[in-house]
Design an enzyme around this catalytic site. Structure first.
Site: not given
Ligand SMILES: NC(=O)c1ccc[n+]([C@@H]2O[C@H](COP(=O)([O-])OP(=O)(O)OC[C@H]3O[C@@H](n4cnc5c(N)ncnc54)[C@H](O)[C@@H]3O)[C@@H](O)[C@H]2O)c1
Length: 421
Positions: A140, A177, A189, A227
């Protein structure tokens, strides 16, 4: 049987000529975003390997996907056989070592928002995957360039003898994104780093269209389109509360009356004040603490006090068990009086002028097109119009004079006009 190998010599644009069943995709991270992205890819027909480092996380995500698909069948949105096929395409894989991930055409990384972790994953993937594999990140806020460049510091430094080397094929790295939840949100995006190959971007955009999404293009600028441009929607209202011009419920009402589906305070209570503040802080820091993006002390205090929004039962407003706000009582007359009054007390004039200014400036810096900015804001934030549609409606003269008045009232650079206005 699905063959989980990428064809050698197959860049992403050639992939578009193949049946999706022959184009394997890996999603790294089986959290909120990764699970949803895996569902979208599998529904588009791709074999998907869903990878997570935590034991059972990927298996649990696939179980949850099964339940989601069952609900779609029950609602009549999906045939039972289709649901079985979609579920059958997603294979869970538990690993922290990315060299165990089978060869794929496209990887979408969605692990924690931590540059060093993402960097380490990309380096392992680049050395283990075929030379044609495209690497996408769902970050993000992190810079695509920072992800591909050499780094001398950070947690992963030790495993690379003090440095994390530059990627060998930065042309094949981009941002995809997605918005939360990926199966429901149409916007993606498509983010270019300075080295990303134009053909890879075109092909990725086309692939997103085939996944049922609406892609927009943006450079790897802080906050990308949504954002970044959305910051003043929250910041202006918070400043008006800080200044005692009106209470949050009244400002929410004024902005709803202007066509926004939700006001900034009810919306940030839904998103989470901590999550919204973190995005604001990140954009502010990455722009060299530009006063345009300075977070407010008011929101920082909410977060410090644990008033994070609906998830903690209390944010700007207090929430009952059924999710309704118990103390959001707008002053209807004040909401009406403020709009069209002195500019610095008019929440609609302040917000719209600043949204237009952000959108125009982004395009002026050649980071995205006007059309993509409008599309992104309508689909990514549900705004009734995009900044350029408002510019057209209000006229550049009005926007200029609102910003000039605000700049005179609050000197310091927050309200400086884009050169392009
Ligand atoms: N949540 C949102 O609204 C949103 C929206 C757009 C983008 N994002 C981006 O998406 C990404 C994930 O966000 P999320 O909300 O799904 O997070 P989350 O915490 O729900 O999930 C992350 C997952 O990654 C796993 N993980 C962590 N380190 C790891 C590794 N080294 N190897 C393999 N797996 C690993 C964790 O165990 C977890 O299951 C982030 O970069 C976030 O900025 C989030």
């Amino acid at each position: 049987m699905t063959v989980m190998t990428a064809q050698s010599g197959t860049p992403l644009d050639h992939v578009l000529l193949q049946h999706p069943g022959d184009v394997p995709v890996a999603v790294i991270g089986a959290g909120a975003m990764g699970s949803g992205i895996a569902q979208v890819a599998a529904q588009a027909g791709h074999p998907v390997v869903l990878v997570d480092a935590q034991p059972d996380a990927a298996d649990r995500a696939v179980e949850r996907l099964g339940a989601t698909l069952d609900r779609l069948v029950a609602k009549g949105r999906l045939e039972a056989a289709q649901a079985r096929d979609v579920l059958g395409r997603v294979r869970p894989h538990t690993a922290s070592d990315m060299s165990t991930v089978p060869a794929v055409a496209l990887v979408v990384e969605a692990v924690v928002e931590h540059l060093d972790v993402k960097r380490a994953i990309f380096r392992q993937l680049e050395s283990a995957q075929p030379a044609t594999t495209v690497l996408a990140t769902n970050t993000s806020s992190l810079s695509i360039d920072a992800m591909v460049q050499e780094a001398h510091t950070g947690h992963d430094a030790a495993s690379y003898g003090g440095t994390s080397p530059a990627l060998a094929r930065p042309g094949q790295v981009l941002g995809l994104h997605f918005f939360n939840p990926p199966p429901l949100m149409r916007l993606v995006e498509v983010i270019s780093g300075s080295a990303t190959d134009g053909q890879v971007l075109d092909a990725a955009g086309e692939l997103m269209r085939r996944w049922g999404k609406t892609p927009v293009r943006c450079t790897s600028t802080p906050g990308f389109i949504v954002n970044r441009v959305a910051r003043p929607f929250y910041g202006e209202a918070q400043r008006m509360v800080e200044e005692g011009i009106a209470d949050p419920a009244t400002l929410d009402l004024a902005l709803r009356r202007a066509g926004f589906r939700m006001g900034p305070f009810e919306l940030t209570d839904l998103i989470g004040q901590d999550v919204n503040l973190a995005v604001g802080e990140s954009v502010w820091r990455q722009t060299g603490e530009d006063p345009r993006y300075a977070p407010t002390d008011w929101q920082r205090a909410l977060v410090r006090e644990g008033r994070l929004g609906r998830k903690t039962g209390r944010g700007v407003f207090t929430y009952a068990e059924d999710g309704s706000a118990t103390d959001a009582a707008p002053d209807e007359q004040l909401a009406q009086r403020l709009v069209g009054g002195p500019v610095h007390q008019d929440p609609v004039a302040r917000t719209l002028a600043m949204l237009v200014n952000e959108g125009v400036d982004l395009v002026h810096r050649a980071e995205a097109t006007a059309e993509d900015v409008d599309t992104a804001m309508r689909l990514g934030t549900n705004y009734p119009k995009g900044p350029f549609e408002w510019l057209e409606e209000l006229g550049a003269g009005t926007v200029r004079s609102v910003l000039t008045e605000l700049d005179a009232h609050y000197p310091g650079g927050r309200y400086r006009r884009s050169e392009a206005l």
